[in-house]
Structure formats: structure tokens, C-alpha cells
Design an enzyme around this catalytic site. Structure first.
Site, PDB file in Angstrom:
ATOM      1  N   VAL A  89     -18.786 -16.183  10.733  1.00 17.80           N
ATOM      2  CA  VAL A  89     -19.451 -16.780   9.577  1.00 17.80           C
ATOM      3  C   VAL A  89     -18.422 -16.957   8.472  1.00 17.80           C
ATOM      4  O   VAL A  89     -17.808 -15.986   8.022  1.00 17.80           O
ATOM      5  CB  VAL A  89     -20.611 -15.898   9.080  1.00 17.80           C
ATOM      6  CG1 VAL A  89     -21.340 -16.599   7.946  1.00 17.80           C
ATOM      7  CG2 VAL A  89     -21.560 -15.584  10.218  1.00 17.80           C
ATOM      8  N   ASP A 131     -27.107   0.108   6.900  1.00 21.44           N
ATOM      9  CA  ASP A 131     -25.950  -0.123   6.043  1.00 21.44           C
ATOM     10  C   ASP A 131     -26.089  -1.461   5.297  1.00 21.44           C
ATOM     11  O   ASP A 131     -25.145  -2.249   5.204  1.00 21.44           O
ATOM     12  CB  ASP A 131     -24.658  -0.097   6.859  1.00 21.44           C
ATOM     13  CG  ASP A 131     -23.419   0.071   5.973  1.00 21.44           C
ATOM     14  OD1 ASP A 131     -23.577   0.503   4.821  1.00 21.44           O
ATOM     15  OD2 ASP A 131     -22.314  -0.244   6.440  1.00 21.44           O
TER      16      ASP A 131
END
Length: 1003
Positions: A89, A131
């Protein structure tokens, strides 16, 4: 690792490194794409750790969601190190956006909602992220949110915890060891900090912490070290975000603090719950507020403000009043000076950039969008901080159908708006107006431009801009008024003449439109504006095409194409090729239409214009539709849809979805077509595309009609009508009235159908739309014939025949004329004439490629009944079976029931009384369910007559009684005059006599 190959992934470069792993950019040697490869920064030889890592990777690879960075592959290197291959990405993470103060409150809420979507998908598969933090939320180059590292932190933590021992389960012990890093303490939930068991509500807490930081400009918790942060996470409730950012609403305060509740049971229990509340809160935010949230330093960094210093001083021994006032004055003076120091001076663009900008504005108003975009880019190249140039470029990109580029420019504009500074009034209004225009909030754009026009009423371009806003909002009369006002101030305003030509053309005022087009062309030619000339030729050619003047259309469009090609106006070149394709198609030149569409597709593909590429494929599909090559048409529409989706060309995607859905509905595959149209409708309705919204409602209404869901069909056609009325579009109102009339006719509500057809007929005549007018006349004639008004019905059909002799477009309606005449002849007992006319219609439809399945069926049905009633019962039955097959192919329950009724009537003539009775009772159930009482009573009459011949007089009496009651009820439904005319129909007279005979028999 650089240069090494893991499996079939060649490592190219290092992308990043964290406490738990290193991420590399790699090339997938098999698929030729770039990927991200992650390896743990340290690992144990313990096989259980490897197994857990790979097991988790397998679980995460099952997640498939646009908001989640996909996991493609996983395995072990030759030396035993586990690895995972993920989607690469490209973009910036949320931490970078926060540091750059690039988030508005609304954008922060949208990003949080996107993360909530990702969590919903993960939680549904039993995967907990553990997380969630800004660095794991990435916004790519198209503004799309991707959440990284799903599930990886959990397994890596557990693996390390077991290796290092039980003490590693607490936050403090983990975070104070140099070799163990577990996420970021600012976003860990209290249960994670305690080392307790966690579930999906821990992710909710982290999401709340992320939202808090995005809208407050500082973290929810702070401290000089991990112990202080951990203590706050466990014991301190953060203040509402609005304390730090007064633009935060009370509802956002509530949502954020609920997500940050210490007790899991007090938080949102699922991500969808939080998403729903955020969605409602987003609706309540001001769309006009583009102020960015400023990054604030947490108090733990030791910076004390002047107000805190004053507070401290007041706790010390008291000062005299004079000293206190002096101290307060110094503090206030300091605050004023600090504010002035923090407030940046307004940017003044470079004079040479202003020259290009003003040139671009003139080109933009002239419709020379390609040249305008180049001028604005030149201005920006000179001065990158030129706000107005970026905004104008956004508008130019929108006109050229580059939605993503327009959005990117708006983001730049927002980033250049000074924080805490009031822009000059007109600049602020202009920037807002352009933003509203690009985001299709046209009502707000009108307000902004109207405000500018109040103060700058003598400037023609201001009225032109207001006219464009009205035009985009489909307030045509107001738009025309604004353009006329612009011309009153500048009689040489070519762009105003062009827009007036377009709008008068849409109102079917051809002479006025052509006059304005001519003036615009002459003015553009005088000033040497080739792109303006090209646009006039394109728009005039398009007008000729829709009004059926195909030779004139092709001439203008060909000239526009040559101008666009010679001057390098690529967008106009492709657009004109597509318009030529449409003109050739309307002129029945499908080979030329195909050639131009293919050329447009090739040019768009070579130029990387994915949106136009997809649009070209849709037009190519329409060519195949014209040839009844539905398989090829479907293939082109599917290809267009895939290309648009792949390249995120949303408008072209919806155009392809609408085309594909329309085709499938036309092929009587309504169940397949409806989802495509409904998908497009949602986009068009939310985006303010009124024409496409109306078209989608029309298609959905037709799908419901074909499925026999008449009430639902009426609702959709009424919605289409409402859109037309709202935007004063008489063409849409006329089309919806015609569709409503057809549904009423199917429900045998003929008087209501006639009222709808009359309204549609009047509007189509006013708009000079001969083909639609003719179709409405045929439908009206059909309803008149059903009520026995033969003379009026035949007069309407004669009018259509006369129009067809003068207009090529009306000739396509002649098969329907013949079929309706055949229906009337059958009703009058003229069986030989009915058969002749039906066969005439069947032959005409076959010559036209069989594109009218409903008319074709009706003609076959009339022919079979004409045969059966004229003494050829066996031939009639065979013909009725043929018409039944045609009805089955359409999957239309109304046609299928009429085919069964015809078969039952033919069976009675054979005679096959058992088949006649069974068929009549089958269709009677359908007619009853749809409220079709005129057909129902005649089905019951047929059942009664068959029962008499089967010597079941009890059933015959029951069926006859029910038929009599239904017939009498028609007078109340239709009115006395209509009912009397219906009873005068030759076939109804005969049926009525048969019913009376049954009554006499039973007595």
C-alpha cells in the site's frame, strides 16, 4: 536481504522497521507485481512459535475487505524464518497526517469509520488486531484507508511472552525491556496494560484513542515515560476532546469517551455499534467546515503556558491590585502577540502565476477545459501555494471527468487554507463555491455564488458562474436568467451564448438554440479560441443527433473531431468520437457507430483515460444491443464495469452498472439486473445525479413490472416523476407518466391509465418528441380499445401511421400499431382481419431483428385466438402453444397468464373441456391476485361453460355467480360511462349473453 529471493519474491528495498518486524518491498516474480514482505526482526527456533505465526497468517489471509491490507502468501525462508507477503500500500499513515495537521474533524470521523469497517470484518472471523494505532492506518494515494498488520501483533507478542517468561505479560515489564516492544502504550486498553485476557473490545478502546487524537490534536493519555502512560491508561479518564478543539461536537465527545471507558462492558460492544453512532455524528457536522485539527503538544513535554504561569503566581503570596492588573495586562499582551506570531500572513500569489490563473478562468468559462487545466497547472508550477489556482484546477478536472484528480486538488486547497486565519470574504466564498461544485453540493454552491453576485453585480463572469451552478442543479430557468444577465453586461460573452444554446436545445427550442450556437461559434472564431469552437460544434452536433437530424449531426461532429485532433485536445477527441458513434447508431448506421466507438476505446486505453475507456465500452455495447447481439453487448458492459472498478472510475462504473442492469432487465433477467441498477441508484441519489437517478428508478420500476410486482413498479415510476418535477424536467415527467399508464393498464385500471397517457401525450407533443409521442398514442389506443372506444382508438393509430410516413424514428412503432389494430379487430369479432394484422406485426418484428418480445407475443396470441374462434381450433391451439413458449421466454407473469388463458380458450373450442377448465382456473387465481377483474370474470365464465359441458352444474353456478359479481363491480371501478362503453364491445356483449344463458340454465 536486499537482492535476495524468498520463494518467488525478490527483495528490492526496505520499506520500514518496527519492534516486531522488518517490511521489505519485493517483486512477485510470478505475477509481476510489487508486494510487501514482512519478517520478524528476531525469532526463536521454537517450532511452536513458527506454528503460531503461520497459523495466524493463515487466519488473516482469510480476511477480504477493501479496508484491510490483504495477505497474499506466507511461509518460511530456507534458514527457517517465517515470513508473510502482503498487499503493498503506497501512501501516508495516519501519524504523518496528524503531524502535518491535515485532518478536518469530518475526515477524521470518516477514517475512524473505515477502520471500524475493517475491525468488523476481522472480528467476524475471530481475529483481534491488538495494535490499532495511527502508524497502522494508512491512507493511499486515492484517499482510501487501509489497516495494516491485522492479527500479527497478537501472535508475535504471545510468542515472545512464552520465550521470555511470565513477567513479560505485563505492560511495564514488556515495555521496559530493550528487546520486547508490544505496540504503543498510548493505544493499549486497560486490560492489555494489566496483562489480562482481551477480546474485540480492546480494539474498540484503541479505536477510541485513535479518534481522540485525530479530533483533539493530542493523545488521550500522556506521560514522560511508559510507567506514567500506563498509569493514565489504567486510572485516568481523559477530558473531552472539545476541551482542546472547540469544533468537536458534544456527540463526538460522547462517542469518543464511551469507546475509552475503562470497563470493557461500558464501551461499545462491537465495531458496527460505534460505526452507526459515528455515521450519525458525521451527518451532524458542518460540511462547510474545512478547518484542520492542529497537532498539540501533550502536557508531559514540559511546556508551560502563560495562563498556567499566571495561575501559579496567584497561588503565591498576594500581589497588590496594581501589580496584579499589570501582570494580567502583560499576560494578555503576550497572548495577543503569541496569536499574531502563530497566525501566518495570507499568501499572495506570484504575479506571473496570476496571469495564467486568469487565463485559465476565461478558458474554463469558455468550456475549454483541457486548455484551462493546462493554464492552472502552469500557475501552480510557478506558485505551488496558489489556493485559487488549485481550486479552479479541481473544477477543470471535474469537467474533464477526472474525479480523483479533482478530489486531490481540493485536499491541497484545504491544506493551504491558513489555520486560525479568516480569508478575504470573496476568496473564502469562491473556494467554498468550487468545493461545493466539485462535491456536487449544488444548493450550497448556488448560495456562495449568489452572495458573490450581490457584491459584484456588474461583473458578467460572476453571473456566468452563478448560471453554471444553477445549470448543474438543473434549475434551467434560473440558469438561463443568469446567462442572459451576463450577456446584458457583455454582449460578446461567447461562453454565455454556448450555455444558452445547450439549455434551449434541451427545452426543444431548436431555432433559439441554433441561433445561440451560431453566435458563440462566431465569437470564438474571432478570438481564435479553437477549443471553444470545438465545444460549440460538439454541442450543436449532439443537439442535432438527439433531434433526429443525423446528417447535420455527423457534419458538425466530424468537424469538431478534426479540430480536436489537430489541436491535441484528447478528451474532446474521444468524447466527440463517442458522440459520432451515437449519431451513427441513431441514424441506423451500426457499422460506422461501431468503428467510431472502437476508435474511442483504443484512444482512451492508449492515453490511460480509464473513465473514457469504460464509457467507450458501454457505447460499444449499445451498438451490439442495436443489432440484438445481446451476448456481445453483455460482454462489453461487463468489461466496462471491470475496468471502471479496477481504476476506481466511479461514474463510469455506475454507467456500466446501469447499462448492464438495463440489458439484463430487457432480457427478462430482472433478478440479475436489479442489483446492478440498485447499486447505481444509491451512488446517483447520494451524488445528486438527478437524470441518472430518474433513469435508475425507471429501470427498477420496469423490473418490478416484468415480475408482476405492480404496486412496487408504480412507486418507482412515481419516484422518477418526482425527480422530474423537482428539477422541472418535463421529459422525465412525460416518461414516468407513460410508464405509470402502462402499469395501470396491466392492472386493468383503464380510466387511470388513460389519464396518465393523456398527460404523457401532451408533454411529449410540447417537447416535440415524435417517437415517444407516437408510442404513448399506441398505448392510449390500446386502453381505449379495452374500454370499447373503438373509433377514438383507431383515430389515434391512424395519427401514428401518418407520423411514421414523415419520420424515420416513428417507423419503428408500426409493428405495435398493427398489433393494436389486430387486438381491436379480434374484440369486434373480425377474425380474418385480426389474423392478417397480427401476421403483419409478426413479420415486421422479425424483419427488425425481433427486438419487441412483448409486441411479438401479443401478435402471436391474437393470431391463435383468431384461428381458434374462426373454426380452426386445432391450428389455433398449435399457435397458442407457440405464443405460450414466447411468453415463457420473457418470464413475465402477465404475459404467461394471458398465454395460458388463450390456450384454455382454444382448448374449449376443440373441445377439450377438462383442459379448458384447468387452464381457466389457473389464470383466474393469477388475475385475482393482481386485481385484474376484467380478465378474471371472463376466466370464470370460461370455467363455468366448461363445467356445464362436464355436467358439473354446481361448479358452473358458483363460477357464473362470481363472474357476475365481478362484472357488476367494474362499473364502480371505471365509472358508468366507461362501463357502458365496455359492455358495448362485441366480444363482451357475447360473453355477457353467455353469462345470462348460464343464469337462465341454473334457474
Amino acid at each position: 536481504m536486499i537482492g535476495q529471493t524468498i520463494s518467488h519474491y525478490r527483495i528490492l528495498s526496505q520499506l520500514g522497521e518496527g519492534g516486531m518486524g522488518i517490511v521489505y518491498v519485493a517483486e512477485d516474480l510470478r505475477l509481476g507485481r510489487r508486494v510487501a514482505v514482512k519478517l520478524p526482526s528476531s525469532f526463536s527456533a521454537d517450532g511452536q512459535f513458527h506454528a503460531r505465526f503461520l497459523r495466524e497468517a493463515r487466519a488473516v489471509s482469510s480476511l477480504s475487505h477493501p479496508r484491510i491490507a490483504a495477505v497474499y502468501d506466507y511461509g518460511e525462508t530456507r534458514d527457517g524464518r517465517p515470513y508473510i507477503v502482503m498487499e503493498l500500500v503506497v501512501g501516508r499513515n495516519l501519524s504523518e497526517l496528524l503531524e502535518a495537521s491535515e485532518l478536518t474533524i469530518a475526515r477524521a470521523v470518516e477514517i475512524t469509520m473505515d477502520v471500524a469497517e475493517a475491525l468488523t470484518e476481522a472480528h467476524s472471523h475471530g481475529v483481534i488486531h491488538r495494535d490499532i494505532k495511527p502508524s497502522n492506518v494508512l491512507v493511499n494515494e486515492r484517499g482510501e484507508v487501509k489497516v495494516l498488520d491485522f492479527g500479527l501483533a497478537k501472535q508475535l507478542e504471545e510468542g515472545q511472552a512464552r520465550v521470555e517468561g511470565p513477567d513479560a505479560q505485563t505492560l511495564i515489564s514488556q515495555m521496559t525491556r530493550s528487546d520486547v516492544v508490544v505496540g504503543t502504550p498510548l493505544y493499549l486498553s486497560p486490560e492489555q496494560a494489566r496483562g489480562a485476557a482481551v477480546d474485540r473490545r480492546s480494539d474498540i478502546f484503541a479505536l477510541g484513542a485513535l479518534l481522540y487524537e485525530c479530533i483533539a490534536g493530542r493523545p488521550a493519555f500522556s506521560g514522560a515515560n511508559v510507567i506514567e502512560i500506563g498509569g493514565q491508561v489504567l486510572h485516568v479518564d481523559p477530558p473531552p476532546p472539545s476541551i482542546f478543539n472547540p469544533r468537536v461536537t458534544a456527540e463526538l465527545d460522547r462517542i469518543t469517551l464511551k469507546a475509552l471507558s475503562k470497563k470493557p462492558e461500558a464501551r461499545y460492544q462491537t465495531a458496527p455499534e460505534m460505526y452507526r453512532d459515528l455515521s450519525l455524528a458525521l451527518d451532524g457536522l458542518s460540511g462547510a467546515d474545512t478547518t484542520r485539527t492542529r497537532r498539540l503538544a501533550p502536557p508531559s513535554e514540559g511546556r508551560s503556558s502563560m495562563l498556567l504561569t499566571l495561575s501559579d503566581s496567584l497561588r503565591r503570596p498576594r500581589l497588590s491590585p496594581v501589580a496584579f492588573i499589570g501582570a494580567l495586562a502583560l499576560v494578555l499582551l503576550g497572548l495577543w502577540g503569541y496569536a499574531r506570531w502563530r497566525t501566518p500572513a495570507l499568501h499572495k500569489p506570484e504575479p506571473s502565476a496570476v496571469v495564467f490563473y486568469e487565463k485559465g478562468l476565461n478558458l474554463l468559462r469558455d468550456g475549454a477545459y483541457d486548455q484551462a487545466s493546462r493554464a492552472f497547472m502552469s500557475a501552480i508550477a510557478i506558485d505551488e501555494e496558489y489556493r485559487e489556482a488549485h481550486a479552479a484546477l479541481a473544477e477543470a478536472w471535474m469537467e474533464l471527468d477526472y474525479a480523483s484528480k479533482a478530489g486531490e486538488e481540493l485536499l491541497i486547497v484545504n491544506g493551504l487554507v491558513p489555520d486560525g486565519t479568516t480569508l478575504p470574504q470573496f476568496e473564502s466564498l469562491y473556494l467554498n463555491a468550487v468545493t461545493y461544485t466539485v462535491t456536487r453540493k449544488y444548493a450550497l454552491a448556488i448560495q456562495a455564488y449568489s452572495e458573490i453576485a450581490k457584491h459584484k453585480s456588474k461583473e458578467p463572469q460572476v453571473h456566468f458562474d452563478l448560471g453554471r451552478a444553477y445549470e448543474r442543479a438543473e434549475n434551467i430557468s434560473k440558469a438561463i436568467d443568469s446567462y442572459v444577465q451576463a450577456l446584458s453586461l457583455n454582449q460578446h460573452y461567447a461562453a454565455a451564448y454556448l450555455r444558452l444554446g445547450i439549455l434551449h436545445g434541451r427545452q426543444s427550442k431548436t431555432a433559439t438554440a441554433l441561433n445561440h450556437f451560431g453566435k458563440a461559434y462566431d465569437l470564438y472564431q474571432e478570438t481564435g479560441n479553437a477549443e471553444g469552437c470545438t465545444e460549440v460544434l460538439y454541442q450543436r452536433g449532439f443537439h442535432y443527433s438527439v433531434t433526429g437530424k443525423f446528417n447535420e449531426a455527423q457534419k458538425d461532429l466530424q468537424q469538431a473531431l478534426e479540430l480536436a485532433h489537430s489541436n491535441g485536445y484528447q478528451y474532446q477527441q474521444i468524447q466527440t468520437l463517442l458522440a459520432l458513434s451515437s449519431a451513427f447508431l441513431n441514424g441506423k448506421q451500426s457499422d460506422a457507430a461501431e468503428a467510431h466507438a472502437r476508435k474511442a476505446v483504443e484512444l482512451a486505453q492508449a492515453s490511460g483515460m480509464s473513465s473514457l475507456h469504460a464509457r467507450g465500452l458501454v457505447d460499444l455495447g449499445n451498438v451490439f444491443m442495436s443489432r440484438s447481439d445481446y451476448a456481445q453487448a453483455e460482454k462489453q458492459f461487463q468489461s466496462a464495469l471491470e475496468i471502471a472498478k479496477t481504476n476506481h472510475a466511479r461514474r463510469s462504473e455506475m454507467k456500466a452498472s446501469l447499462a448492464l442492469g438495463s440489458l439484463l432487465i430487457q432480457l427478462y433477467r430482472a433478478g440479475e439486473g436489479l442489483p446492478h441498477v440498485e447499486h447505481a441508484l444509491k451512488y446517483y441519489r447520494e451524488g445528486g445525479f438527478f437524470k441518472e437517478t430518474a433513469q435508475a428508478h425507471s429501470l427498477i420500476g420496469r423490473a418490478h413490472r416484468l415480475k408482476g410486482e405492480y404496486d412496487d413498479a408504480l412507486k418507482d415510476f412515481e419516484r422518477q416523476r418526482e425527480v422530474g418535477q423537482e428539477f422541472d424536467n418535463q421529459q422525465l415527467v412525460a416518461m414516468s407518466s407513460s410508464d405509470i399508464g402502462r402499469v395501470y393498464a396491466l392492472q386493468e385500471r383503464y380510466p387511470e391509465a388513460l389519464r396518465a397517457f393523456d398527460e404523457a401525450r401532451a408533454l411529449h407533443k410540447k417537447l416535440n418528441n415524435e417517437r415517444s409521442y407516437s408510442i404513448t398514442l399506441v398505448n392510449r389506443a390500446g386502453a381505449l380499445g379495452k374500454l370499447g372506444f373503438y373509433a377514438e382508438a383507431l383515430a389515434a393509430l391512424d395519427e401514428v401511421a401518418a407520423l411514421a410516413s414523415q419520420s424515420e424514428g416513428v417507423k419503428a412503432v408500426l409493428p405495435s400499431v398493427a398489433q393494436t389494430r389486430a387486438e381491436i379487430a379480434l374484440s369486434r369479432g373480425q377474425f380474418a382481419e385480426a389474423r392478417r394484422l397480427a401476421e403483419e406485426a409478426i413479420e415486421a418484428i422479425a424483419l427488425a431483428g425481433g427486438r419487441e418480445p412483448e409486441t411479438n407475443f401479443e401478435a402471436h396470441r391474437v393470431r391463435c385466438l383468431a384461428q381458434a374462434f374462426s373454426g380452426a381450433a386445432r391450428a389455433g391451439t398449435d399457435s397458442c402453444q407457440e405464443s405460450s413458449k414466447l411468453a415463457e421466454q420473457t418470464r413475465d407473469p402477465a404475459l404467461i397468464s394471458q398465454a395460458q388463458f388463450a390456450l384454455a380458450a382454444a382448448a374449449f373450442e376443440q373441445p377439450d373441456d377438462a383442459a379448458a377448465l384447468a387452464g381457466a382456473m389457473t389464470v383466474e387465481d393469477f388475475f385475482a391476485s393482481k386485481g385484474q377483474h376484467a380478465s378474471q370474470w371472463r376466466a370464470l365464465l370460461l370455467a363455468a361453460r366448461a363445467s356445464v359441458r362436464l355436467r358439473d352444474e354446481t361448479k358452473a353456478h358458483e363460477y357464473a355467480s362470481r363472474a357476475r359479481a365481478l362484472l357488476a363491480g367494474l362499473e364502480q371501478r371505471w365509472g358508468t360511462e366507461n362501463f357502458k362503453s365496455y359492455l358495448s364491445r362485441n366480444d363482451v356483449k357475447l360473453s355477457h349473453q353467455q353469462l345470462d344463458a348460464l343464469q337462465f340454465l341454473n334457474k
